[in-house]
Design a protein around this motif. Sequence first.
Motif, mmCIF file in Angstrom:
data_model
loop_
_atom_site.group_PDB
_atom_site.id
_atom_site.type_symbol
_atom_site.label_atom_id
_atom_site.label_comp_id
_atom_site.label_asym_id
_atom_site.label_seq_id
_atom_site.Cartn_x
_atom_site.Cartn_y
_atom_site.Cartn_z
ATOM 1 N N GLN A 168 62.964 60.334 11.143
ATOM 2 C CA GLN A 168 63.957 61.263 11.693
ATOM 3 C C GLN A 168 65.242 61.292 10.866
ATOM 4 O OE1 GLN A 168 64.098 63.511 14.538
ATOM 5 N NE2 GLN A 168 61.970 63.380 13.861
ATOM 6 N N GLN A 169 65.110 61.081 9.524
ATOM 7 C CA GLN A 169 66.289 61.137 8.663
ATOM 8 C C GLN A 169 66.661 62.587 8.412
ATOM 9 O OE1 GLN A 169 64.356 58.558 5.758
ATOM 10 N NE2 GLN A 169 66.291 57.422 5.594
ATOM 11 N N THR A 170 67.951 62.836 8.319
ATOM 12 C CA THR A 170 68.443 64.176 8.056
ATOM 13 C C THR A 170 68.603 64.358 6.544
ATOM 14 O OG1 THR A 170 69.662 64.019 10.113
ATOM 15 C CG2 THR A 170 70.280 65.809 8.612
ATOM 16 N N PHE A 171 68.077 65.471 6.004
ATOM 17 C CA PHE A 171 68.187 65.735 4.572
ATOM 18 C C PHE A 171 68.974 66.994 4.327
ATOM 19 C CE2 PHE A 171 65.377 62.821 2.294
ATOM 20 C CZ PHE A 171 64.711 62.203 3.346
ATOM 21 N N ILE A 172 70.001 66.904 3.476
ATOM 22 C CA ILE A 172 70.704 68.115 3.061
ATOM 23 C C ILE A 172 70.579 68.187 1.549
ATOM 24 C CG2 ILE A 172 72.934 69.284 2.954
ATOM 25 C CD1 ILE A 172 73.479 67.917 5.688
ATOM 26 N N THR A 180 89.427 62.201 9.412
ATOM 27 C CA THR A 180 90.533 61.436 9.984
ATOM 28 C C THR A 180 90.186 59.953 10.036
ATOM 29 O OG1 THR A 180 89.681 61.858 12.187
ATOM 30 C CG2 THR A 180 91.397 63.337 11.395
ATOM 31 N N MET A 181 88.961 59.634 9.660
ATOM 32 C CA MET A 181 88.538 58.230 9.631
ATOM 33 C C MET A 181 89.295 57.492 8.526
ATOM 34 S SD MET A 181 84.571 57.275 9.556
ATOM 35 C CE MET A 181 83.616 58.368 10.570
ATOM 36 N N PRO A 182 89.715 56.253 8.789
ATOM 37 C CA PRO A 182 90.353 55.491 7.708
ATOM 38 C C PRO A 182 89.376 55.276 6.551
ATOM 39 C CG PRO A 182 90.439 54.286 9.791
ATOM 40 C CD PRO A 182 89.602 55.493 10.026
ATOM 41 N N ASP A 183 89.921 55.099 5.391
ATOM 42 C CA ASP A 183 89.079 55.038 4.200
ATOM 43 C C ASP A 183 88.016 53.949 4.280
ATOM 44 O OD1 ASP A 183 88.936 56.165 1.287
ATOM 45 O OD2 ASP A 183 88.661 53.996 1.144
ATOM 46 N N ASN A 184 88.408 52.771 4.767
ATOM 47 C CA ASN A 184 87.434 51.683 4.818
ATOM 48 C C ASN A 184 86.294 51.997 5.778
ATOM 49 O OD1 ASN A 184 88.636 50.146 2.931
ATOM 50 N ND2 ASN A 184 89.689 48.792 4.392
ATOM 51 N N ALA A 185 86.621 52.592 6.938
ATOM 52 C CA ALA A 185 85.598 52.936 7.913
ATOM 53 C C ALA A 185 84.658 53.981 7.313
ATOM 54 C CB ALA A 185 86.262 53.479 9.166
ATOM 55 N N ARG A 186 85.264 54.906 6.579
ATOM 56 C CA ARG A 186 84.459 55.944 5.952
ATOM 57 C C ARG A 186 83.513 55.323 4.923
ATOM 58 N NH1 ARG A 186 87.375 60.955 3.161
ATOM 59 N NH2 ARG A 186 89.091 60.396 4.539
ATOM 60 N N SER A 187 84.064 54.345 4.122
ATOM 61 C CA SER A 187 83.225 53.661 3.135
ATOM 62 C C SER A 187 82.063 52.957 3.820
ATOM 63 C CB SER A 187 84.040 52.634 2.358
ATOM 64 O OG SER A 187 85.050 53.264 1.638
ATOM 65 N N ASP A 188 82.379 52.253 4.910
ATOM 66 C CA ASP A 188 81.331 51.517 5.610
ATOM 67 C C ASP A 188 80.287 52.465 6.174
ATOM 68 O OD1 ASP A 188 82.741 49.322 4.975
ATOM 69 O OD2 ASP A 188 83.573 48.973 6.982
ATOM 70 N N TYR A 189 80.756 53.605 6.689
ATOM 71 C CA TYR A 189 79.819 54.582 7.238
ATOM 72 C C TYR A 189 78.873 55.079 6.154
ATOM 73 C CZ TYR A 189 77.950 58.266 10.156
ATOM 74 O OH TYR A 189 77.091 59.046 10.878
ATOM 75 N N ARG A 190 79.459 55.343 4.991
ATOM 76 C CA ARG A 190 78.628 55.772 3.861
ATOM 77 C C ARG A 190 77.609 54.697 3.504
ATOM 78 N NH1 ARG A 190 83.327 58.095 1.423
ATOM 79 N NH2 ARG A 190 83.651 56.275 0.091
ATOM 80 N N ALA A 191 78.114 53.440 3.453
ATOM 81 C CA ALA A 191 77.230 52.343 3.054
ATOM 82 C C ALA A 191 76.053 52.216 3.999
ATOM 83 C CB ALA A 191 78.016 51.036 2.998
ATOM 84 N N ARG A 192 76.290 52.410 5.305
ATOM 85 C CA ARG A 192 75.228 52.197 6.280
ATOM 86 C C ARG A 192 74.362 53.423 6.530
ATOM 87 N NH1 ARG A 192 75.695 47.389 8.147
ATOM 88 N NH2 ARG A 192 77.754 46.531 7.699
ATOM 89 N N HIS A 193 75.010 54.577 6.529
ATOM 90 C CA HIS A 193 74.293 55.731 7.070
ATOM 91 C C HIS A 193 74.092 56.895 6.113
ATOM 92 C CE1 HIS A 193 74.544 53.576 10.741
ATOM 93 N NE2 HIS A 193 75.857 53.668 10.820
ATOM 94 N N MET A 194 74.595 56.809 4.906
ATOM 95 C CA MET A 194 74.404 57.946 4.006
ATOM 96 C C MET A 194 73.752 57.501 2.702
ATOM 97 S SD MET A 194 77.924 60.095 4.171
ATOM 98 C CE MET A 194 78.564 60.809 5.668
ATOM 99 N N LEU A 214 67.456 56.356 -0.806
ATOM 100 C CA LEU A 214 66.592 56.169 0.354
ATOM 101 C C LEU A 214 66.484 54.726 0.813
ATOM 102 C CD1 LEU A 214 63.637 58.462 -0.791
ATOM 103 C CD2 LEU A 214 65.445 59.015 0.867
ATOM 104 N N VAL A 215 66.822 53.797 -0.071
ATOM 105 C CA VAL A 215 66.410 52.413 0.126
ATOM 106 C C VAL A 215 66.932 51.789 1.418
ATOM 107 C CG1 VAL A 215 68.260 51.289 -1.167
ATOM 108 C CG2 VAL A 215 65.998 50.252 -1.088
ATOM 109 N N ASN A 216 68.130 52.161 1.854
ATOM 110 C CA ASN A 216 68.619 51.505 3.078
ATOM 111 C C ASN A 216 68.399 52.371 4.318
ATOM 112 O OD1 ASN A 216 70.480 53.316 2.226
ATOM 113 N ND2 ASN A 216 72.271 52.112 2.871
ATOM 114 N N LYS A 217 67.428 53.287 4.198
ATOM 115 C CA LYS A 217 67.013 54.122 5.327
ATOM 116 C C LYS A 217 68.197 54.732 6.068
ATOM 117 C CE LYS A 217 62.662 51.765 5.957
ATOM 118 N NZ LYS A 217 62.811 50.615 5.018
ATOM 119 N N PRO A 218 69.013 55.517 5.331
ATOM 120 C CA PRO A 218 70.219 56.077 5.947
ATOM 121 C C PRO A 218 69.884 57.202 6.924
ATOM 122 C CG PRO A 218 69.948 56.929 3.741
ATOM 123 C CD PRO A 218 68.821 55.956 3.946
ATOM 124 N N LEU A 219 70.835 57.562 7.775
ATOM 125 C CA LEU A 219 70.645 58.662 8.706
ATOM 126 C C LEU A 219 70.630 59.990 7.964
ATOM 127 C CD1 LEU A 219 73.025 57.689 11.647
ATOM 128 C CD2 LEU A 219 70.521 57.532 11.548
#
Lengths: 1025, 230
Positions: free
Chosen positions: B196-200, B75-89, B160-165
């Motif tokens: 403490q990074q999560t790996f799937i 339900t996150m707006p697309d831009n927020a989702r993009s930013d989340y990916r950029a920072r945390h995934m 891995l480079v930006n140390k995502p969650l």
Amino acid sequence: MFLTLTIILLVGLAGYLLFVATRQRLFLSIALRNIRRRKATSLLVVLGAMVGTAMISSSLAVGDTLDYSIKQEVYKRLGALDSFVVTEAASENASLYAAETLEQVFFSAEVGEYVREQTGETVDGVLAALIAYVSAAKIEEPGGEPVLAQPVVTLLGADLEAYQEFFTTQPLPDMTTEDIIISEKLADRLEAGPGDWLRFSLWGQTKEFQVKMVLPDDQVPGINFEGYTALLSLDSVHGLLTLFGKLDTLIPPAFLATVPDEAKEYFFTELEKTRSLLQQLPPHPVNMLMISSAGSVAGGAETSEASIAAVKTALDRYNTENQVELRFRVRELKKDAVAIAEQAGAGFTALFIILGGFTIAAGILLIVNIFIMLAEERKREIGILRAMGMKRRTLTSLFAVEGLLYTLVASSLGALGGIAATWLVIAGVQQVLRTFSLVSSFEIQFTFELTSLLIAFGAGVAITFAAIIFASVKLSRMQIVHALRELLRSQTTRFSPRALILPVLGFLLGLLLCGIGFTRSWPELELLGPSLLVVCIAFGLRHWVNERLLFSLASAAVLAYTILAPVYLDRYFQGEFIFILTGLFLVVATVILLVFNEVLLIAPLSFLLGRIRSLRPLVRLVISYPLSYRFRSAMTIIMFAVVIFAVTIISVLKGVQQEAMRTQIARQTDGYELRLRFSQAIPGFDLATALAGREDVRMDDFDRIRVRQQVDVYLTEEFYPELEPMYRTLTIVGTTPDFIEQQTALALRERLDSFATDEAVWQALEHDANGIILGRQFSDEEGRSEGYLQFDPGEEITLCNASDKQQCAVYTVYGITSGWGQGPFVSQRALLAGIGISPYAYKPIYELDIADGLDIASVARALEKVLINEGVQVINTMTMIEEGMRLFSIFLTLVQAYLGAGLLVGISGLGVIMIRSVHERRYHIGLLRAMGFRQGQVVLSVFLETGFVALLGIMVGVGLGIATAYIIYTHQFTAEVDAAASFFIPWVELGIIISISLVASMLTSIWPARQTARIVPSETLRRAS
Amino acid sequence: MSAAFIKAASLGKTYTINTQSVEAIHDISFSVDKGEILTIMGPSGCGKTTLLNCLTGLDEPSSGEVWIDGKNIHTMPDNARSDYRARHMGFVFQYDNLLPVLTAEENVELPLVLTGVSLKDARQAAQEILARVGLEGRGHHKPAELSGGQRQRVAIARALVNKPLIIWADEPTGDLDDKTSVEIVELFLELNRTLQQTFIIVSHDPDLAARTQRIIRMKAGTIVEDTRNS
Ligand SMILES: Nc1ncnc2c1ncn2[C@@H]1O[C@H](COP(=O)(O)OP(=O)(O)OP(=O)(O)O)[C@@H](O)[C@H]1O
Ligand SMILES: [Mg+2]
């Protein structure tokens, strides 16, 4: 020749297709399946190739239209009239019925009948006509006020029955002596139709007529004055001339009352002279025979030679049979006019071919680019096929069959589409011309030759097919590994001597071209030869020397050589082809130089974009894509640059042209926009009195008024035996102390050594009895017509009275004015004393400086109306000059419209390329999105990338365009149009064109980028799509 | 124990081609804790990639919901989702992870530049991580000039480079030899421990799976087994 080639080509292709359809069914079905599978891709390919072909067909169609319109204009103006006969005196003398030449100008209408009987087959009709020029006005009712006026109208008096047989298909009505038939053009000008009343004036006399009928322009021969023609019976015109006072009349009493006594004396002697001449006039005098050669309106031009010979023989026989010595001149009107028109048309068409050439080149580049992209997209697929063991030749044919299907569809649609587009452009131009009322008579009529359509189709097929073969050979040549790995640039491979074959052959060809070019001084080859040599050397050395260095050097060399070529090559600007070649070489060399030295581009760009924080992540993407696909980017930039190049040249040339026009206007008018010219001397005329009580035009409307009194003098054979007849009558400005007072501002360029100042020269002119000041046109080589007399200060000139050529006097040249077209100045006193010119013989010329903010045209119209009875011609100097350059202006507008369309096509070409590359990059866009790029960022990066490519094209095109326009200007413009035209870059116009094309091309990428960015990333990440 | 870091509730995805519909996954529910490292296994075509795409928000599921860090990702707006990916995934895909027009180094730098890290810092971080995956000195090569395994390692470095969650890796070691595979897994485990990074991870490699904390087995679009290694 093109047509034959086209037909051969088409037959060949049809044969090939038939062969494929029967013998290689499999290929055909694979090709068809491929097309069906990739509908969007196929559509884009067809679209790109279509646009390319459309550029070709529209270029040809515009050429056809121009050619046709120009010829049509001649036919319309002349109608059935092919040639005419006037007396020798009339053809040499500017004033057709100057009193002293009456008996030499008029002859009996019998001559016409005689010629008609004698000529037979080759001549369709002979019409004896009495031509006179008068001014005309539409009036509310008989005796009423003038509503609209036309200062000069051709009165054509003829036997109406003969006229009908000769010129018109419509039955002419019975006419009383009060009735008149007018041409459509005159009807439009005066807004007059059947039933309306017109008033004709000459020398202050008037007569009113009722319009009985309006004839279409092509059924009224316009000898002069733009086809404002009125048709009357022979007797009516004769009567008019009689009334108007040149044949057998007295000056009207009302007019006489205003004339001082000594003036009366002058007029009576003039009249006496006329009377004595009238005694000798033949019965039923006419002054022209109009000849229509056998054949149609358009065909008459060809048969006119035979008919002219027949007319000449008939005239000679008339002289011997009647024992008279009538000296006639036969003038080939239509043939000359068509030749002149064709010449003018050819000049324009040539310029058009040049500009069209660039558009066509852009079209070709687009087609090649599209197919290279198609091939690139197939790289992997082709790699797999090759790995599976498919032979190169099979692969090439497979690709070729598919391409051929695209080609046929694209070329036929494109050829038709281009013609449709031209039709639209022409319709637009017509609209523009109409709204700006640039032209009253010349009309552009859309047309195209079937040959053009066929040639465009053939050329489209040939080019597209060549592009396909080029692309598929390139593809099939690729090493399988490269194809599979989708390597972007081919890696350095081991040297094989076979790679040298082409460069060596090219080098030899280059040597050959150089040899022929330089020995025969053939500029195309002089340009092509050395460039080919350089390019082949570069390709030959490719395996040993660094590519960047090599190609940079090569392109820099070609660039320098090409841009300097006009300076050191003789006879450079001969044909149009050299221009196209020069332009293409410049653009291609520059773009290659840039593409191989990307550092030059990247540094400023990344600096610029990097300043904006939010753009920083995009900078690298924006730059990397175009640079990774070097060949394709270069082609795209060249395509865009070539169109912009042509647009820039035409804008700059148009700017220079307008500048030249302004200079010319300023020089000729000195700020006086209107000029009043009197057909004859009207003693005691005063503008202020004439305008007293008028509402529509007042003395306040003029900032400055300048009056010159002019009179014709004659340069006789006795003193100037070599002079051309047309220069014998010389119009002199007769100065008075008042005039000198006003005139002191008129600077002199040279003066007699004995005078200390310009002022002293002017004063001496007034006090001495034998001084003359000449205009610059008499001294300066540059502005002097051929055959014109030349004088330096101190030399003498002998002038004679035009009416009495025995009265002659010698005048000494005191000085030369700095301006062209001024003078010659002699004091009125000196002219009276020397050659007996009466002060009443002068015709005034008023020059009016219209107050700022007033509409010059409407002031002119009002003045025409007020002064219609005085026979005053109001000349709008501005429109006069503009009229002179009218055809050129129309042409420039047309070319600009065409290039505008070309630009549109260039932009959409870039659009097609961007759609394709975005499509190609779907997977990458998916990756970027997964990495966290927002939709907007993806769109922005594609947007900026397009802008980067377009901007490069624009910069190269504009820069080289300005440089080339400058070269054209220095070599062509200065001599032909106006020596004083300064070079001028229309930055505002260019700025608008640049920004529109930049923004428009960037916008083309938004839609595909947005579409792709919107797709859920997982979808674009599936390779299969 | 706090609320689950990643939570999927009755996820389903049906693809429709023409009139035929393929149910790639259906009714999948499970959760992952922060700092967990788990492997998803299953036969080809069972829906592993589809599941991953739905979990990450790269794809829209036909039914069900996904919460990550307490936020409903769909339900996150697309831009927020993009930013989340950029920072945390961070992502490692099954194939073609790299932009062919950029060099290895530039590919790795891209996520950092995107989140506003200066070019200099990004270059340094990229070189360090490339060294960690054994690609020292290969930074200037374009992807086409690298081997399949090298490309995969560049992709891992970039994830891995930006140390995502969270790091999502679809067959990260598929193209790698045993030795390099082991090294990569060691790297994952170390990062998991220290940061403490999560790996799937999706993998067919039982050795890899055995070294992670948890294994989820799928078959025909559903989870058939969810085991924790002790
Ligand atoms: N876009 C799509 N359209 C139609 N069907 C799809 C699409 N994506 C996946 N599928 C189908 O969904 C099923 C699951 O595919 P998915 O890619 O998730 O498998 P996977 O488990 O990752 O297999 P592999 O181990 O081979 O990569 C497959 O049967 C596939 O055909
Ligand atoms: Mg998968």
